[in-house]
Design a protein around this motif. Sequence first.
Motif, short mmCIF file in Angstrom:
data_model
loop_
_atom_site.label_atom_id
_atom_site.label_comp_id
_atom_site.label_asym_id
_atom_site.label_seq_id
_atom_site.Cartn_x
_atom_site.Cartn_y
_atom_site.Cartn_z
N LEU A 245 0.54 -1.45 0.38
CA LEU A 245 0.00 -0.33 0.13
C LEU A 245 1.04 1.10 -0.12
O LEU A 245 2.01 1.58 0.28
CB LEU A 245 -1.11 0.25 1.25
CG LEU A 245 -1.90 -1.09 1.10
CD1 LEU A 245 -3.08 -1.29 3.54
CD2 LEU A 245 -3.15 -0.98 0.34
N ALA A 276 -8.17 1.41 7.43
CA ALA A 276 -7.84 1.44 6.32
C ALA A 276 -6.60 0.03 5.46
O ALA A 276 -7.42 0.06 4.38
CB ALA A 276 -7.17 2.94 6.50
N TYR A 279 -9.53 -2.68 5.30
CA TYR A 279 -10.35 -2.84 3.98
C TYR A 279 -9.68 -2.05 2.74
O TYR A 279 -10.65 -2.18 2.13
CB TYR A 279 -11.19 -2.14 4.37
CG TYR A 279 -11.98 -2.81 6.02
CD1 TYR A 279 -12.84 -4.33 5.27
CD2 TYR A 279 -12.24 -2.50 7.33
CE1 TYR A 279 -13.24 -5.09 6.54
CE2 TYR A 279 -12.42 -3.40 8.36
CZ TYR A 279 -13.14 -4.61 7.74
OH TYR A 279 -13.27 -4.83 9.42
N THR A 280 -8.42 -2.21 2.54
CA THR A 280 -8.14 -1.19 1.31
C THR A 280 -6.60 -2.66 0.55
O THR A 280 -6.71 -2.89 1.06
CB THR A 280 -7.40 -0.16 1.63
OG1 THR A 280 -7.77 0.25 2.13
CG2 THR A 280 -6.55 0.24 0.40
N GLY A 284 -3.90 -0.16 -2.77
CA GLY A 284 -4.08 0.95 -3.29
C GLY A 284 -3.44 2.40 -1.95
O GLY A 284 -2.33 1.94 -2.15
N ILE A 286 -3.84 4.86 1.15
CA ILE A 286 -4.26 5.56 2.26
C ILE A 286 -3.57 6.85 2.62
O ILE A 286 -2.30 6.91 2.63
CB ILE A 286 -3.77 4.55 3.52
CG1 ILE A 286 -4.46 3.05 3.00
CG2 ILE A 286 -4.35 5.26 4.69
CD1 ILE A 286 -4.22 2.51 3.63
N ASP A 303 -9.20 6.21 2.16
CA ASP A 303 -8.53 5.06 2.13
C ASP A 303 -9.08 4.89 0.76
O ASP A 303 -10.42 5.06 0.49
CB ASP A 303 -8.12 3.46 2.82
CG ASP A 303 -10.02 3.35 3.40
OD1 ASP A 303 -10.51 2.99 2.01
OD2 ASP A 303 -10.54 3.04 4.00
N SER A 304 -8.36 4.26 -0.16
CA SER A 304 -9.19 3.87 -2.08
C SER A 304 -9.52 2.26 -1.86
O SER A 304 -9.78 1.61 -2.91
CB SER A 304 -7.81 3.98 -2.97
OG SER A 304 -7.14 2.40 -2.47
N GLY A 305 -9.62 2.13 -0.77
CA GLY A 305 -10.11 0.40 -0.29
C GLY A 305 -11.92 -0.14 -0.69
O GLY A 305 -12.34 1.09 -1.60
N GLY A 362 -13.72 3.35 -1.97
CA GLY A 362 -13.09 3.78 -0.24
C GLY A 362 -14.09 4.90 0.37
O GLY A 362 -15.07 4.99 0.40
#
Length: 382
Positions: A245, A276, A279-280, A284, A286, A303-305, A362
């Motif tokens: 990440l 974050a 779940y990303t 991804g 953060i 985040d981008s999750g 996200g």
Amino acid sequence: MKFWRQLRWRILATQIVVVIVGVIVLAWVADAVAVRSFTTEFEPFLVSRLPGLSAEVARQVSIELQDNFHQAVAQALLVAALAATVAGVVTGLLLTRDILRPLREIGYSSQRIAAGHYDERVSLPASDELAAVATSFNRMAEALAQVEQQRVVLIGNVAHELRTPLAGLEGYLEGMVDGVFPCDVETLNALQREVRRLHRLVNDLQALSRVEAGQVPLQLTVFDLVAVIRQVVMQLQPQVIAQGLDLVLDGPDLPLGVYADVDRTAQVLLNLIGNAIRYTPEAGRIDVRLVATEPLARVEIVDSGIGIAAEALPYIFERFYRVDRSRARSSGGSGIGLTIARHLVWAMGGDLTAASAGPGQGSTFCFSLPRAGGEVGAKQNM
Ligand code: ADP
């Protein structure tokens, strides 16, 4: 119960007292009026109008008329007193019934609630004051019913959460007894993982009960929030790297003083940045942003999750709530972390909120803490 302590008799006694006072005052006033009218006014009037009339005769006529007047007043008072007493008793009884019936109903319902019938409610009486009491009582019953329901749900959830690691442990142990699993380091590691999960759950539950009861001791001090964020990010760095990440810190160059509990703030940050990361998906991004607003400093974890669906968003701070149960559990989540985090932030005088544009888009978690009246420490880069 002694009869003079009963509301019914007290109200009746009040009515009778009113009648007695009325009769006495009326008799006294009538007597005073009679004396003035007949002796001071009527006697001289009679003598002046009938010149031949002696004062003695005028006096006797006046006394006779006074006696007649007294008799008439006494009869009228007797009839009026009887009528007033009957009216007083009847209205007193009606009033007592109107007051006592709702009070009795409330008394009966409170006993039923005490016996566990939380759906018990009372009807609203006609009088405003008693209706207000009945409404408050019903509200209290409603609140008790909710607490009871939450208690039942909580016990169910705890049992459910405990069952998963216990089933895992049981499965491994049975497998070992039956010879399906070898008694080697790998199996023992798996057992240890389940025991750790149980341990974490029990610790979380204890923390949850403490924060919900407002019993978490807080050591409120002034400290640099930037330094705490850096420390938590460092702690989580191995997971960030393992998942490939990109974790970006963005904030003021100067240290930012907040007035809160350092360890609890770190716990909240660990939970939010940890979520974050969890779940990303790989590769991804953060962003951890610190915004120095007044009177609260704000930390945003973007985040981008996997994001959170709009219908799930209102519930994520509830205990044991997980958007995707199987996924969260497989990653060790019990759904208590955010509940604890929010209570901690509230206890420190801030707030914790969540936002998401929807699944796959996200999430943003935002929490605030009170500023400490100026910046502290030396210049430091995040
Ligand atoms: P858990 O230990 O299960 O993560 P939390 O209370 O920390 O429990 O979170 C509750 C639920 O909120 C999670 O199970 C997950 O579904 C959702 N959630 C929390 N943080 C995020 C995030 N950054 N992105 C997507 N969903 C999240």
